[in-house]
Design a protein around this motif. Structure first.
Motif, short mmCIF file in Angstrom:
data_model
loop_
_atom_site.label_atom_id
_atom_site.label_comp_id
_atom_site.label_asym_id
_atom_site.label_seq_id
_atom_site.Cartn_x
_atom_site.Cartn_y
_atom_site.Cartn_z
N GLN A 160 0.81 -1.21 0.00
CA GLN A 160 0.00 0.00 0.00
C GLN A 160 0.86 1.27 0.00
O GLN A 160 0.38 2.33 -0.38
CB GLN A 160 -0.91 0.01 1.24
CG GLN A 160 -1.85 -1.18 1.32
CD GLN A 160 -2.61 -1.21 2.61
OE1 GLN A 160 -3.76 -0.76 2.68
NE2 GLN A 160 -1.99 -1.72 3.67
N MET A 161 2.11 1.14 0.45
CA MET A 161 3.05 2.28 0.48
C MET A 161 4.39 1.81 -0.09
O MET A 161 5.36 1.65 0.64
CB MET A 161 3.21 2.81 1.91
CG MET A 161 1.96 3.35 2.54
SD MET A 161 2.23 4.04 4.19
CE MET A 161 2.61 2.55 5.13
N PRO A 162 4.47 1.58 -1.39
CA PRO A 162 5.68 0.98 -1.96
C PRO A 162 6.93 1.84 -1.85
O PRO A 162 8.05 1.33 -1.98
CB PRO A 162 5.29 0.75 -3.43
CG PRO A 162 4.17 1.70 -3.69
CD PRO A 162 3.42 1.82 -2.40
N ASP A 163 6.77 3.14 -1.63
CA ASP A 163 7.95 4.01 -1.55
C ASP A 163 8.48 4.14 -0.13
O ASP A 163 9.45 4.87 0.11
CB ASP A 163 7.62 5.40 -2.10
CG ASP A 163 6.40 6.03 -1.45
OD1 ASP A 163 5.63 5.29 -0.81
OD2 ASP A 163 6.21 7.25 -1.58
N VAL A 164 7.86 3.45 0.83
CA VAL A 164 8.33 3.47 2.22
C VAL A 164 9.13 2.20 2.48
O VAL A 164 8.60 1.09 2.42
CB VAL A 164 7.15 3.56 3.21
CG1 VAL A 164 7.64 3.44 4.65
CG2 VAL A 164 6.39 4.87 3.01
N ALA A 165 10.42 2.38 2.78
CA ALA A 165 11.31 1.24 2.99
C ALA A 165 11.35 0.86 4.47
O ALA A 165 11.43 1.72 5.34
CB ALA A 165 12.71 1.58 2.50
N PHE A 166 11.32 -0.45 4.74
CA PHE A 166 11.57 -0.99 6.07
C PHE A 166 12.92 -1.68 6.00
O PHE A 166 13.13 -2.55 5.16
CB PHE A 166 10.46 -1.94 6.48
CG PHE A 166 9.14 -1.25 6.69
CD1 PHE A 166 8.73 -0.85 7.95
CD2 PHE A 166 8.30 -0.98 5.60
CE1 PHE A 166 7.52 -0.19 8.14
CE2 PHE A 166 7.09 -0.32 5.79
CZ PHE A 166 6.70 0.08 7.06
N VAL A 167 13.83 -1.27 6.89
CA VAL A 167 15.24 -1.59 6.68
C VAL A 167 15.79 -2.49 7.78
O VAL A 167 15.17 -2.67 8.84
CB VAL A 167 16.07 -0.29 6.61
CG1 VAL A 167 15.56 0.61 5.50
CG2 VAL A 167 16.05 0.46 7.95
N ALA A 168 16.99 -3.03 7.51
CA ALA A 168 17.66 -3.91 8.46
C ALA A 168 18.25 -3.08 9.61
O ALA A 168 18.88 -2.05 9.36
CB ALA A 168 18.77 -4.68 7.75
N PRO A 169 18.07 -3.53 10.85
CA PRO A 169 18.65 -2.80 11.98
C PRO A 169 20.14 -3.05 12.15
O PRO A 169 20.84 -2.26 12.80
CB PRO A 169 17.87 -3.34 13.18
CG PRO A 169 17.47 -4.72 12.78
CD PRO A 169 17.24 -4.68 11.30
N VAL A 170 20.64 -4.16 11.58
CA VAL A 170 22.05 -4.51 11.70
C VAL A 170 22.54 -5.05 10.36
O VAL A 170 21.73 -5.41 9.48
CB VAL A 170 22.28 -5.57 12.80
CG1 VAL A 170 21.96 -5.01 14.17
CG2 VAL A 170 21.47 -6.83 12.52
N SER A 171 23.83 -5.10 10.21
CA SER A 171 24.40 -5.74 9.02
C SER A 171 24.65 -7.21 9.32
O SER A 171 24.89 -7.61 10.48
CB SER A 171 25.71 -5.06 8.63
OG SER A 171 26.71 -5.26 9.62
N GLY A 172 24.59 -8.04 8.28
CA GLY A 172 24.80 -9.47 8.47
C GLY A 172 24.11 -10.28 7.39
O GLY A 172 23.80 -9.77 6.30
N GLU A 173 23.83 -11.53 7.71
CA GLU A 173 23.21 -12.46 6.76
C GLU A 173 21.78 -12.77 7.19
O GLU A 173 21.52 -13.06 8.36
CB GLU A 173 24.01 -13.76 6.70
CG GLU A 173 23.42 -14.79 5.75
CD GLU A 173 24.14 -16.12 5.81
OE1 GLU A 173 23.67 -17.09 5.17
OE2 GLU A 173 25.16 -16.22 6.54
N VAL A 174 20.86 -12.74 6.24
CA VAL A 174 19.48 -13.13 6.50
C VAL A 174 19.44 -14.65 6.61
O VAL A 174 19.72 -15.35 5.64
CB VAL A 174 18.54 -12.63 5.38
CG1 VAL A 174 17.11 -13.09 5.65
CG2 VAL A 174 18.60 -11.12 5.25
N ILE A 175 19.10 -15.15 7.80
CA ILE A 175 19.18 -16.60 8.02
C ILE A 175 17.81 -17.26 8.17
O ILE A 175 17.71 -18.48 8.04
CB ILE A 175 20.03 -16.93 9.27
CG1 ILE A 175 19.45 -16.26 10.52
CG2 ILE A 175 21.47 -16.52 9.04
CD1 ILE A 175 20.14 -16.68 11.80
#
Length: 546
Positions: A160-175
């Motif tokens: 519904q809001m494609p221009d709003v990004a939800f981002v990673a709080p830390v760097s690393g690997e998505v497991i």
């Protein structure tokens, strides 16, 4: 009012007739004394009724003229609480101050010490889409298991809001990509790098950038997830400009973290966050300041610029931003306001200062079942078990992300909610009390004078999860009104939700409430009703109806 006066006059006249007949049949002086006593009582009751009517009229007039009144603050004859309710702190002199007379503080053991340690043992963090109310249950993922991300990289967005990004709080690997009921995504788990890497953004200059530029930057960088709107407590619509923005600088919930500890060393970031917020509204940024203590709140709050400040004094839920909105500039009609916590403001400020999304948090690990309650510095969405490793007294405990009133139950393999900066551990109340309702021998947090707690207001309790009763008929009491410092009728609101009376819900003030505002009502509810769940169902019904 005329009907009340007519009834009073009729009652008084009838009483006088009865007394006259009694006087004609009695000749002793004792009967005369009795008659005069009854007449005196009748006169006192009559004038008491007149004073009550006058006080109600004063309250109506005060509200029409935007004068803050809470629980009879303006009256012809002040009550005991207003005459002997405690001194007002010197630092609140010449500043706007709201004193709340209703509420209840639950004093629990296990308060965190003021030291802040680094959470070195936490390796996993999770973003939980369920933390962001108003999103579709299955957001559009932009990463998959095995992907490497930096802190600030987009991991999903709402359709519904494609221009709003939800981002990673830390760097690393998505497991892990965990799903719940109906395959709704519940967790995106990241195995954190030992050394954090950040995606860098080119932040706009607040002095020269227009509002649209600032909004676009916030949507791209993940800062939009820091905002929540009232009503509904959902992620705001970027197309709507808020009337005002509210920030509560303190939390009055049981064992809540001290904002002075949170803001220490982050004063500049907090002020930058306030400066950003001031550019996003045509109204004001309102700061709710703590007026309960003997010493003033941190200078980061009291000396903040580009914000309107008001002190609040009273018992919980005085620190709830919803209560502060109600007593500052209530939400009504089609009003939209935004709210943030202190840590979200700091994150926003650091983003505009340093050009990176820093989701670091100071989290309070609290509760009587911890060996050493203390603060830790970690990141949003930290793993519960890793945060508490080696710090538990025993295993039969309840893990709560947030406070004991409005938090969510967790397991050692769960993760802190995005907005929570408190992890509470208390004893599991899986036991029965023989005749517990008949023989109230064990002290416990309560507002009932059946227990002698009121004689020892500073006593702290261990606390557990036992509800001391089961769900029963939804009876009418005045328990909610004793602890609700808002001009709403919580019991009537709940019943209107249960019968799906949308017009009545709105008329009774449901749009001013979110779950935390009725959490204390749920605690004191003699019917053991799940008020927070009921309220959320009502809010979702209202939101769906538009």
């Amino acid at each position: 009012m005329k009907s009340i006066l007519n009834k009073a006059v009729l009652t008084l006249g009838t009483l006088f007739m009865v007394l006259e007949l009694s006087a004609q049949n009695e000749g002793a002086s004792g009967s005369n004394i009795f008659i005069y006593t009854l007449v005196g009582i009748a006169v006192i009751l009559f004038f008491g009724m007149l004073i009550n009517v006058a006080d109600n009229l004063i309250g109506i007039e005060a509200k029409q003229n935007n004068i803050d009144v809470e629980d009879g603050g303006l009256a012809l004859i002040p009550g005991f609480n207003h005459l002997f309710g405690g001194k007002v702190a010197d630092y609140t002199a010449n500043a706007p101050l709201t004193i709340l007379r209703r509420g209840h503080d639950i004093l629990l053991e296990g308060e965190a010490t003021s030291t802040v340690k680094e959470a070195t043992g936490v390796t996993r963090y999770a973003v939980q889409p369920t933390s962001f109310l108003g999103l579709q249950p299955i957001p559009k993922m932009t990463v998959e298991v095995g992907a490497s991300v930096k802190a600030g990289d987009q991991i999903f967005f709402d359709k519904q809001m494609p221009d709003v990004a939800f981002v990673a709080p830390v760097s690393g690997e998505v497991i892990e990509l965990n799903r719940g009921a109906k395959r709704a995504i519940t967790e995106i788990v990241i195995l954190a790098d030992k050394k954090q890497e950040y995606r860098t953004f080119s932040q706009p200059d607040l002095k020269t950038a227009n509002r649209e530029t600032i909004l676009n930057f916030m949507k791209e960088s993940g800062a939009w997830s820091l905002l929540r709107q009232r009503p509904y407590n959902t992620i705001p619509n970027p197309e709507v400009t808020p009337r005002d923005i509210f920030v509560s600088t303190f939390d009055s919930a049981p064992l809540a973290p001290d904002s002075a500890v949170v803001v220490a060393g982050q004063e500049a970031a907090f002020q930058m966050g306030i400066d950003v917020l001031a550019r996003l509204t045509d109204g004001q940024v309102h700061l709710g300041l703590d007026g309960r203590g003997e010493t003033a709140p941190p200078a980061a709050f009291t000396e903040a610029v580009n914000a309107s400040k008001r002190y609040f004094k009273g018992k919980h839920p005085v620190g709830n931003v919803g209560v502060q909105i109600h007593h500052t500039a209530p939400v009504g009609g089609g009003d939209i306001v935004w709210v943030l916590g202190v840590q979200e403001v700091i994150t926003l400020g650091n983003l505009f200062k340093e050009g990176r999304f820093d989701a670091s948090r100071v989290v309070a690990l609290v509760g009587a079942e911890l060996e050493t309650p203390h603060y830790v510095r970690t990141y949003a969405g930290a793993n519960v078990g890793e945060l508490l490793k080696g710090n538990l007294k025993q295993d039969n405990v309840r893990y709560i992300s947030g406070d004991v009133l409005s938090g969510d139950q967790k397991t050692p393999n769960s993760y802190l909610n995005f907005y929570d900066d408190q992890l509470t551990v208390i004893k599991e109340g899986d036991y029965y009390e023989l005749f517990g309702w008949l023989l109230p021998l064990s002290p416990r947090p309560t507002i009932s004078n059946t227990f002698p707690n009121f004689l020892f207001p500073k006593v702290k309790f261990e606390g557990d999860t036992n509800t001391h009763g089961e769900k029963r008929a939804f009876v009418v009491t005045n328990a909610y009104e004793q602890v609700m410092p808002m001009d709403v009728y919580p019991q009537q609101i709940m019943k209107s939700i249960l019968v799906n009376d949308i017009e009545r819900m709105e008329g009774l003030g449901i749009l001013e409430l979110v779950e935390e505002d009725v959490a204390l009502c749920e605690f004191v509810c003699v019917s053991k009703q799940p008020l927070q769940q009921i309220l959320r169902e009502g809010l979702e019904t209202m939101r769906e109806q538009g």
